[in-house]
Design a protein around this motif. Structure first.
Motif, PDB file in Angstrom:
ATOM      1  N   ILE A   3      33.634 -28.198 -66.600  1.00 52.96           N
ATOM      2  CA  ILE A   3      34.888 -28.013 -67.337  1.00 52.96           C
ATOM      3  C   ILE A   3      35.807 -29.195 -67.089  1.00 52.96           C
ATOM      4  O   ILE A   3      35.945 -29.660 -65.950  1.00 52.96           O
ATOM      5  CB  ILE A   3      35.595 -26.719 -66.899  1.00 52.96           C
ATOM      6  N   GLN A  39      38.957 -20.883 -61.869  1.00 52.38           N
ATOM      7  CA  GLN A  39      37.683 -21.203 -62.504  1.00 52.38           C
ATOM      8  C   GLN A  39      36.708 -21.791 -61.485  1.00 52.38           C
ATOM      9  O   GLN A  39      35.509 -21.470 -61.504  1.00 52.38           O
ATOM     10  CB  GLN A  39      37.917 -22.175 -63.658  1.00 52.38           C
ATOM     11  N   VAL A 116      33.021 -28.662 -71.991  1.00 54.08           N
ATOM     12  CA  VAL A 116      34.188 -28.339 -72.803  1.00 54.08           C
ATOM     13  C   VAL A 116      35.376 -29.120 -72.263  1.00 54.08           C
ATOM     14  O   VAL A 116      35.457 -29.410 -71.065  1.00 54.08           O
ATOM     15  CB  VAL A 116      34.475 -26.816 -72.781  1.00 54.08           C
ATOM     16  N   HIS A 118      39.506 -28.865 -72.143  1.00 59.98           N
ATOM     17  CA  HIS A 118      40.688 -28.042 -72.370  1.00 59.98           C
ATOM     18  C   HIS A 118      41.902 -28.960 -72.287  1.00 59.98           C
ATOM     19  O   HIS A 118      42.254 -29.454 -71.214  1.00 59.98           O
ATOM     20  CB  HIS A 118      40.771 -26.929 -71.321  1.00 59.98           C
ATOM     21  N   VAL A 140      39.353 -27.156 -76.534  1.00 67.53           N
ATOM     22  CA  VAL A 140      40.304 -26.044 -76.450  1.00 67.53           C
ATOM     23  C   VAL A 140      41.690 -26.648 -76.276  1.00 67.53           C
ATOM     24  O   VAL A 140      41.876 -27.582 -75.501  1.00 67.53           O
ATOM     25  CB  VAL A 140      39.966 -25.112 -75.268  1.00 67.53           C
ATOM     26  N   SER A 412      38.500 -17.171 -69.876  1.00 64.72           N
ATOM     27  CA  SER A 412      38.463 -18.557 -70.347  1.00 64.72           C
ATOM     28  C   SER A 412      37.068 -19.147 -70.214  1.00 64.72           C
ATOM     29  O   SER A 412      36.595 -19.846 -71.128  1.00 64.72           O
ATOM     30  CB  SER A 412      39.484 -19.413 -69.588  1.00 64.72           C
ATOM     31  N   TYR A 416      34.787 -20.726 -73.108  1.00 70.98           N
ATOM     32  CA  TYR A 416      34.183 -22.055 -73.015  1.00 70.98           C
ATOM     33  C   TYR A 416      32.675 -21.980 -73.259  1.00 70.98           C
ATOM     34  O   TYR A 416      32.093 -22.800 -73.980  1.00 70.98           O
ATOM     35  CB  TYR A 416      34.409 -22.666 -71.633  1.00 70.98           C
ATOM     36  N   ASP A 417      32.032 -21.001 -72.603  1.00 70.35           N
ATOM     37  CA  ASP A 417      30.577 -20.877 -72.719  1.00 70.35           C
ATOM     38  C   ASP A 417      30.175 -20.591 -74.163  1.00 70.35           C
ATOM     39  O   ASP A 417      29.198 -21.141 -74.674  1.00 70.35           O
ATOM     40  CB  ASP A 417      30.093 -19.761 -71.795  1.00 70.35           C
TER      41      ASP A 417
END
Length: 685
Positions: A3, A39, A116, A118, A140, A412, A416-417
């Protein structure tokens, strides 16, 4: 999962962070670090990278000049270097974006791409979208605050208009938008006109207060030089020293409310003195203190740290005081959740995210921020009415666990997944040929019993029949509640009392059914409905409840009949739905849960007779009557009394989702196991 979070403005570093050291070092930094820490604690997260801007400023921490900084074993801060090594405020970052974009793409070439990105604020989103264009990395976007709201509060200049254009591009192009409140999701984001509701997800953030959680000595020492009688109840405000935080109105309220300054003290933490950009606001506050003769009753500490802040919340709670957020508009309001952690009642602006927070926790009073008298009266009430204060404090202690970073991380990372894998969403087109469609209300029907909700989720995943929801909630709120109750997203989402239908794609992006919208539009005049009912004295629900094909009001059954007569006399052909004894929704004549259910069933090659509907309130009535089979859990409201007597309705012995499963089993669509409800929770709608 790998992430990446991005935030270019402010002073992002490994904790501890000197919040307020610059104007832009505020809530979004706390949000990002709290999210990343939660996370990183998950087993399914391998690596977290926090990307920010590199700068070397003598007055700021030297960590900001390091290209790489370790936060924990999974988390690293990486900083983008450009030719300009000075600190830049958020407004000054615009000219640096081309160089930052080049540095960011080079960083991804060198370090590898995440699963991903963010992006926090639109400047970071511009860089993230450049990476998606090159490598396809999903993006995101979290706005934190938006230029349209700033323009509404403070006016606009050319720089702000360029920022709004960047925000519009981010909203239009992001794969998903994550916000913290209904106001952000259904007010602020939708105001940009980018049809983003199907990509917008409301994820409640958490809160983390650092420092010693037992002592109060640091906080007492911070205030002692400023207060003549520190034993008085303490009114506390913590905000960036910018005009939209409206701190001068709070100070006016403290000075002008009869008896308030005689009974309480006021402490305002308005950034750090080292941040010269906040000096005009601090100077105005000092001038107001002098003008009203409030020396010894108001504390304006020039600096503070995280431990002092954490202790100040507890000190204010112990003293019998309150926390005050008087912002003209607050996108969310993390400080209100921080206050709740200490059991501290609050007075907060009614504009923005605080409405959601106060509705969820119940620990405060919402006020109009431009009304100094209202702010002062609410503060005086909390410091002089023991019963009111006790009720608010107990609500804070009872509900402070509603906002956690652990829950945020779970939702979240799942989002993302889903974006990264592009799977896990049922496809409606694959369900043609099914023998039945099951359509369920959410609140009170599927929610209310945690164990039964989990068993219903298992039923959905087992594929016994395609599943749709039909709710009075908006699409973003429906998805939030489904996630909170660990219920899978359905094949179709009938929302806003059957005035909208949504379908999610494999990556979780929901699209509205434009054909259904076109079918209910003829004859609908929302403005005429509002005008007729406003003239009749109808009480509207909050602005966020008003939708394109729905106008919503408050009232009992008698009021609903009165409004029905008003609309009929005005020659307006509409559908009026009364539910929960207090909610009145006015829809196009062709709309409603039954019409939406028939539409979805038709796409699957089914008729209404092949539908099984489950619901518990008046806004489910037309759907329950139209379906081939109707299931009512035992907690169904008395307003469904007529249907309860009809032989076609299955009245389950169990409540909530257990009752739905019981009914499905009697129809041969589910295993026969049932059990009594574990716990009944508050009904929403």
């Amino acid at each position: 999962m790998n992430i990446m979070h991005m935030a270019l403005g402010g002073c992002l570093k490994a904790p501890p962070v000197a919040y307020g050291v610059t104007e832009d070092t505020g809530g979004h930094i706390a949000y990002l670090l709290g999210a990343a820490a939660a996370q990183a604690a998950r087993a399914d997260v391998d690596r977290i990278t926090l990307v920010t801007r590199l700068f070397a400023e003598p007055a700021l921490d030297p960590a900001h000049a390091r290209p790489r900084e370790r936060v924990d074993r999974k988390t690293t801060v990486l900083r983008l270097a450009t030719a300009n090594r000075g600190y830049l405020a958020k407004e000054a970052l615009e000219a640096e974006l081309p160089a930052l974009e080049a540095a960011f793409l080079a960083l991804l070439e060198r370090e590898g791409r995440p699963d991903v990105i963010h992006a926090h604020f639109a400047d970071a989103a511009a860089l993230a979208l450049a990476a998606r264009a090159r490598w396809g990395v999903p993006v995101v976007y979290t706005p934190h605050s938006l230029g349209l709201d700033k323009r509404g509060c403070l006016g606009a200049d050319a720089g702000l208009m360029r920022r709004i254009r960047r925000e519009r591009a981010a909203i239009e192009r992001a794969d998903a938008i994550v916000v913290s409140s209904r106001d952000e999701a259904e007010g602020q984001i939708e105001a940009y006109g980018m049809n983003a509701a199907g990509r917008t997800h409301r994820l409640d953030p958490g809160v983390h207060l650092p420092g010693d959680r037992r002592g109060l000595d640091r906080a007492a020492a911070l205030l002692a030089p400023h207060l003549r009688d520190p034993s008085r109840p303490l009114l506390l405000a913590i905000a960036r020293p910018v005009a939209k935080k409206n701190l001068h109105t709070l100070l006016r309220a403290f000075a002008e409310t009869p008896g308030l300054a005689d009974r309480a003290n006021l402490a305002i933490l308005a950034g750090q003195a080292s941040d010269r950009s906040g000096e005009p606001v601090r100077a105005e506050l000092r001038a107001l203190v002098a003008r009203h003769g409030l020396e010894g009753r108001v504390a304006l500490p020039p600096s503070h740290d995280g431990t002092e802040v954490a202790q100040l919340y507890r000190l204010a709670a112990r003293s019998g005081g309150a926390f005050v957020n008087p912002a003209l508009h607050e996108p969310f309001g993390l400080t209100l959740i921080e206050a709740a952690q200490a059991g501290l009642p609050v007075v907060a602006t009614r504009h923005g995210g605080p409405r959601d927070i106060l509705a969820t926790i119940g620990h405060g009073i919402a006020v109009e921020p431009t009304d100094a008298a209202a702010i002062g009266a609410a503060c005086l009430r909390l410091v002089t009415d023991p019963a009111e204060r006790r009720r608010r404090a107990e609500a804070a202690r009872r509900n402070r666990g509603r906002y956690t970073w652990t829950a945020y991380a779970e939702r979240s990372v799942a989002l993302y997944d889903r974006l990264a894998r592009g799977m896990d969403a049922p496809a409606l087109r694959l369900q043609r040929g099914a023998r039945a469609l099951v359509v369920c209300d959410i609140d009170g029907t599927l929610t209310g019993d945690r164990d039964a909700a989990l068993r219903f989720a298992d039923w959905v995943r087992a594929g016994h029949a395609p599943f749709a929801i039909a709710t009075g909630r908006s699409v973003t709120e429906a998805r939030r509640v489904l996630a909170e109750w660990a219920l899978p997203e359905p094949h179709a989402m009938i929302t806003s009392v059957g005035s909208e239908i949504w379908y999610a794609d494999a990556a979780g992006r929901a699209e509205a059914d434009s054909a259904f919208a076109a079918s209910i539009a003829p004859g609908w005049d929302a403005e005429a409905v509002s005008a007729a009912l406003d003239a009749a004295g109808a009480r509207p629900q909050a602005a966020v409840e008003q939708r394109e094909f729905k106008r919503s009001f408050l009232g009992d059954a008698a009021e609903a009949e009165r409004l029905r007569s008003v609309l009929l006399a005005a020659g307006l052909r509409v559908r009026l739905v009364h539910s929960h004894g207090r909610l009145i929704d006015v829809l196009p004549a062709r709309a409603g849960k039954a019409a939406a259910m028939r539409h979805v069933a038709g796409l699957m090659g089914l008729g209404a007779e092949a539908c099984v509907a489950a619901g518990d309130s008046g806004n489910d009535l037309d759907m329950l009557r139209a379906a081939g089979a109707a299931i009512l859990p035992s907690n169904a409201l008395p307003e469904l009394g007529g249907l309860l007597r009809e032989s076609t309705a299955i009245r389950a012995r169990a409540a909530h989702a257990a009752g739905v499963l019981e009914g499905l089993a009697r129809l041969g669509l589910a295993p026969t196991r049932t059990r009594a409800p574990v716990r009944t929770e508050a009904r929403a709608r």
